[in-house]
Design a protein around this motif. Structure first.
Motif: not given
Length: 438
Positions: A129, A189, A193, A210, A281
């Motif tokens: 985020t 991001p 991850r 996401d 995604s």
């Protein structure tokens, strides 16, 4: 009367007309096919094109519900979000539709019969985020509302400045199922991850979510884990989604239309080509952790969705549950054309690594994999040159990379974009620019 009120009334007209028609059908006439046909007829008679489009999607959703491809959760979500219609106002129709629904048609339940959550395989959900605290709250809640008993959410915040930390502490600080990580510097991001997975991704199954996407079918994780247990040969299982266009507030159904099991090599070699679409995604995709570790996720340079899928397909087949499981937000009506050179090069370097893995570790044919790589280079760079390249320098940079790593793709690109490059070269001359700007 504003548009939302008009839309609500149009939705009620279709639903009430459908209810009346079902009550007047004879026993011989009453069937799922007849209801679907009638729903389409009613929607097609709407005079306003925008409203007709929404009604057509509603008719499509009713068809999916009757066929067991959409849950009551999905129907409730769409009616409330698109039409501001609550299910309790159409109980009679819902009862009729439920009686005719074919159900999910899934295989026998393989999940443990136990009240102890620890008896179930663990699902680790990782959410990256950045400055989206309201969306993030919805994403987390969509996981916590899942009926699957053994789940854990890890949120990794990339230095947000919008009060994300306060929201997390206030709303989830006391929930042992939610872990909150904060970066001291912004790292993107993909890195996040990998970092969150290394720290807390210890479940047998992993979902990368996401912060602006969310699940709507409360039974989806249970169905996904059951699918894995029934089909141990798959690396991941995915499902369909609603596409939510934030600007127009329109929802459409996006269906993958894949087979229940798609062989790993077929999907890998044809990934994102006709008949082999990439899921939206990774929002519905439950990966087997063992497959992620086998494909070397902890050493990936670019942990984006396409790269994860391709690497996972080197390990196992792909599973597909034909249901509407989540909502994928599109911010604006078009996918952005402003892709950076660094992002594209990183993406292509990752594809080069994947090609080498396929050849060296998994015995894929070298010539076939070189063709696969050339195709990916050509597609990626041509997209950039067509939509994002601004100057002669942009062309030269991408040409140089292609020339060094994929001479065949380089030759194709030079032929296709010769005229466009000449125009870019002319625009470098200030005199010509001034003439064109008169």
């Amino acid at each position: 009367m504003d548009h939302s009120e008009e839309l609500q009334q149009a939705g009620y007209r279709l639903l009430h007309q459908l209810h009346d028609d079902i009550q007047h059908f004879s026993a011989e006439e009453l069937s799922r096919e007849a209801i679907v046909r009638r729903g389409r007829e009613i929607s097609s008679k709407e005079s306003a094109p925008a409203i007709q489009e929404h009604l057509a999607t509603l008719a499509e959703l009713i068809e999916a519900y009757l066929a067991g491809r959409a849950s009551e959760d999905a129907l409730e979500y769409y009616l409330l979000r698109q039409f501001h219609i609550e299910l309790n106002t159409i109980e009679g129709l819902l009862t009729q539709l439920a009686r005719l629904s074919s159900g999910t048609g899934e295989t026998e339940n393989q999940l443990p019969e136990s009240a102890d959550p620890a008896a179930y395989p663990k699902v680790s959900v990782i959410i990256t985020t950045y400055n989206r605290k309201d969306f993030l709250h919805q994403a987390i809640q969509s996981i916590l509302r899942q009926d699957y008993p053994h789940k854990e959410v890890t949120v990794i915040d990339d230095c947000s400045s919008d009060g994300t930390d306060e929201m997390m502490h206030t709303n989830f600080g006391g929930d042992p199922r939610v872990i909150f990580m904060q970066n001291e510097t912004n790292s993107g991001p993909g890195n996040n991850r990998r970092k969150a997975f290394a720290a807390h991704g210890d479940g047998e199954y992993i979902l990368f979510l996401d912060d602006d996407d969310y699940l709507i079918d409360s039974s989806y994780l249970s169905r996904a884990v059951n699918f894995h247990l029934t089909h141990p040969e798959v690396s991941f299982v995915a499902a369909n989604v609603f596409l939510e266009y934030s600007k127009s507030r329109k929802l459409t159904i996006s269906s993958l239309q894949l087979a229940s099991i798609t062989g790993k090599k077929d999907y890998f070699m044809n990934f994102e080509q006709k008949g082999y679409p990439k899921p939206a995604s990774t929002l519905t995709t439950v990966f087997k952790r063992e497959a992620l570790m086998s494909m070397d996720i902890l050493n990936m340079n670019m942990v984006n969705d396409a790269s994860i899928y391709l690497r996972a397909l080197l390990i196992g087949d792909a599973g597909f549950i034909d249901c509407l499981a989540g909502v994928y937000r599109i911010h604006g009506n078009n996918i952005t054309f402003h892709l950076s050179q660094s992002f594209l090069i990183e993406n292509l370097e990752e594809k080069r690594l994947i090609r080498n893995m396929a050849i060296e570790r998994y015995g894929y044919n070298k010539q076939e994999m070189n063709e696969w790589f050339n195709h990916n280079v050509y597609d990626t760079i041509s997209y950039y040159l067509m939509n994002s390249a601004k100057s002669h320098t942009d062309f030269k940079f991408m040409y140089n990379w292609a020339s060094s790593h994929s001479p065949k793709a380089y030759s194709q690109l030079k032929r296709q974009f010769r005229t466009k490059l000449m125009k870019k070269q002319l625009l470098r001359v200030s005199f010509v620019r001034s003439l064109l700007n008169r």
